[in-house]
Design an enzyme around this catalytic site. Structure first.
Site, short mmCIF file in Angstrom:
data_model
loop_
_atom_site.label_atom_id
_atom_site.label_comp_id
_atom_site.label_asym_id
_atom_site.label_seq_id
_atom_site.Cartn_x
_atom_site.Cartn_y
_atom_site.Cartn_z
N ASP A 81 0.10 44.77 12.44
CA ASP A 81 -0.49 44.23 11.22
C ASP A 81 -2.01 44.12 11.36
O ASP A 81 -2.52 43.72 12.41
CB ASP A 81 0.12 42.85 10.94
CG ASP A 81 -0.20 42.34 9.55
OD1 ASP A 81 -0.28 43.16 8.63
OD2 ASP A 81 -0.35 41.11 9.40
N HIS A 206 0.67 40.56 0.90
CA HIS A 206 0.33 39.68 2.01
C HIS A 206 0.18 38.26 1.48
O HIS A 206 -0.05 38.04 0.30
CB HIS A 206 -0.99 40.13 2.65
CG HIS A 206 -0.89 41.39 3.44
ND1 HIS A 206 -1.27 41.49 4.75
CD2 HIS A 206 -0.43 42.62 3.10
CE1 HIS A 206 -1.06 42.72 5.19
NE2 HIS A 206 -0.55 43.42 4.20
#
Length: 287
Positions: A81, A206
């Site tokens: 990530d 996100h």
């Protein structure tokens, strides 16, 4: 089992559900994520990501995540990530990561495209899929800080970005933040719908911790096929340790405190997975 390729991501996108992607910092959190996915019987993504490497070590955290994926009875992807380093991305691909996110959102548009193109090319021989990002998602990935929305993703630029880079998924900014919003506002679902109409790949949300269930489900219905969760896991972990300490400290029972933390995180992941994997009444037709 380690979830290789884009089949699960594309299935989620086409069928109107979303992959839960959960960030890990420790072995206990890694275990909690994979166990919760087995409890629910659905795929999951373990995000053993760039920001956690300084704590756990890249090799160590990656090895734990990859082992958990291989041992799981459901498909588990292992994802890098928010990486800005091609060297780091290559190292994770070499280790066996099934997907990577290249974060060039801080760069000028042309430079973001160039960086993302290089990552797509690097990932292809491994069969790994790539997530890019366009727009500014504010806040801190590792600490809960009160923040406000950043620069929203421009639909026209998003369409061009995906066409030129060949990414498999796109993280967008539609009012979402990492951590906690100072003055929470609803996601811009109209913008999300516009992005989904122009971008022919799954969208990624996100900063999903704390979003109302109805808002999260609406986003999934509009083409969000990967949802990142971090803050709620950290909160559950630390809260469980705090509650367990009075009983654990007299005998220095570290395992008792960590067991409590693992179970608290496991319950959060189970709850999120139930929300995200409800099949939509009207499955999407991928562009």
């Amino acid at each position: 089992m380690r979830d290789r390729g884009t089949d699960t991501l594309r299935a989620a996108y086409a069928q109107g559900w979303s992959l839960g992607a959960f960030s890990t910092y420790t072995q206990e959190i890694t275990q909690a994520i994979s166990l919760a996915a087995e409890d629910i019987g659905c795929p999951v993504i373990l995000q053993a990501g760039a920001s956690a490497f300084s704590h756990a070590g890249r090799a160590q955290l990656a090895a734990q995540a990859l082992l958990a994926a291989d041992l799981a009875g459901v498909p588990v992807g292992v994802h890098l990530d928010h990486s800005r380093s091609l060297k780091e991305i290559r190292a994770c691909l070499d280790a066996g990561y099934t997907s990577v996110m290249v974060d060039g959102s801080h760069l000028p548009f042309a430079d973001n495209i160039a960086l993302t193109q290089s990552v797509v090319a690097a990932a292809a021989p491994y069969g790994a899929w790539v997530e890019g990002e366009l727009g500014a998602i504010p806040g801190d990935e590792d600490r809960s800080e009160r923040t406000g929305p950043g620069e929203l993703t421009d639909p026209g630029l998003a369409e061009e970005f995906v066409a030129r880079t060949g990414v498999d998924a796109l993280a967008v900014a539609v009012g979402n933040v990492h951590g906690t919003a100072a003055d929470p506002v609803p996601l811009d679902l109209e913008l999300l719908a516009r992005l989904a109409s122009l971008v022919p790949v799954p969208l990624v949300l996100h900063g999903a911790s704390g979003l109302p269930a109805a808002e999260l489900e609406a986003a999934v219905g509009l083409g969000v096929a990967k949802v990142n969760v971090n803050t709620e896991l950290r909160t559950a972990f630390l809260g469980a340790v705090e509650l367990a300490l009075p009983g654990a400290q007299p005998s220095s029972d570290v395992a008792a405190a960590l067991d409590a933390a693992r179970e608290a995180v496991r319950e959060v992941v189970r709850t999120k997975l139930r929300q995200l994997t409800r099949t939509a009444a009207s499955p999407r037709t991928p562009s």
